[in-house]
Design an enzyme around this catalytic site. Structure first.
Site, PDB file in Angstrom:
ATOM      1  CB  SER A  13      -0.979  -0.180   1.323  1.00 13.24           C
ATOM      2  OG  SER A  13      -1.632   1.215   1.393  1.00 13.24           O
ATOM      3  CG  HIS A  14       0.422   4.364  -2.994  1.00 14.78           C
ATOM      4  ND1 HIS A  14       0.061   3.323  -3.341  1.00 14.78           N
ATOM      5  CD2 HIS A  14       1.170   5.248  -3.863  1.00 14.78           C
ATOM      6  CE1 HIS A  14       0.429   3.339  -4.823  1.00 14.78           C
ATOM      7  NE2 HIS A  14       0.982   4.505  -4.774  1.00 14.78           N
ATOM      8  CB  VAL A  15      -0.980   4.794   3.448  1.00 20.67           C
ATOM      9  CG1 VAL A  15      -1.121   5.477   4.817  1.00 20.67           C
ATOM     10  CG2 VAL A  15      -1.546   6.042   2.362  1.00 20.67           C
ATOM     11  CG  ASP A  70      -2.622   1.193  -2.236  1.00 20.73           C
ATOM     12  OD1 ASP A  70      -1.707   0.858  -2.961  1.00 20.73           O
ATOM     13  OD2 ASP A  70      -2.370   1.937  -1.361  1.00 20.73           O
ATOM     14  CB  SER A  73       2.799   4.025  -8.322  1.00 22.73           C
ATOM     15  OG  SER A  73       2.413   4.084  -7.142  1.00 22.73           O
TER      16      SER A  73
END
Length: 127
Positions: A13-15, A70, A73
Site C-alpha cells: 500500500s501507499h500508506v 492498492d 504505481s
C-alpha cells in the site's frame, strides 16, 4: 484444517497505516499464514518503491506469494521486482481489502492458491 503450508501473502500500500490495519484485520481470521507488508516507501513517505516491496517479499517465509496492492504505481513496482526475486509472485488486480481478506481466510483453512483464485474473480478490477 491447518493453514496452507506452501503459500504466503504480501500486502502493498501507499500508506503504512493501511497495510497495518488490513494486517490486523487479516490476523483475526488467519493468524497462521505467512504475511508480510510494504506500506509506504523505504524512507517512510507516502507511495511505494521497489526496494521496500522486495524487502517484504524476501522477509516472507514462503516461496509462492499471493500479492495484493492498492493503487497503480504499486502494481508497476510489483512488476519491477518480479524479476529481482526467485520467489513466485501471483499479483491480484482485485479489491484490495476484500481480496486480501478472502485469500487469507482461505489460506488459513488450508485451501490451495489455485482453488482460491476463482473466488477472487468477482472482485476483479476493470482495467
Amino acid at each position: 484444517m491447518a493453514a496452507n503450508e506452501k503459500t504466503g501473502m504480501v500486502l502493498v500500500s501507499h500508506v503504512p497505516e493501511i497495510v497495518a490495519g488490513i494486517s490486523k484485520l487479516i490476523r483475526q481470521v488467519a493468524p497462521d499464514i505467512a504475511l508480510t507488508t510494504a506500506g509506504g516507501t523505504s524512507d517512510g513517505d507516502i507511495g511505494t518503491d521497489a526496494t521496500h516491496i522486495l524487502k517484504a517479499i524476501d522477509e516472507n517465509a514462503k516461496d509462492d506469494l499471493m500479492v495484493f496492492y492498492d493503487l497503480g504505481s504499486a502494481k508497476m513496482n510489483l512488476d519491477l521486482v518480479k524479476d529481482m526475486t526467485d520467489k513466485t509472485l501471483y499479483r491480484y488486480d482485485v479489491a484490495f481489502i476484500e481480496g486480501a481478506y478472502t485469500a487469507a481466510a482461505l489460506l488459513q483453512a488450508g485451501v490451495k492458491r489455485e482453488d482460491i483464485e476463482p473466488q477472487l474473480q468477482p472482485m476483479h478490477l476493470d482495467k
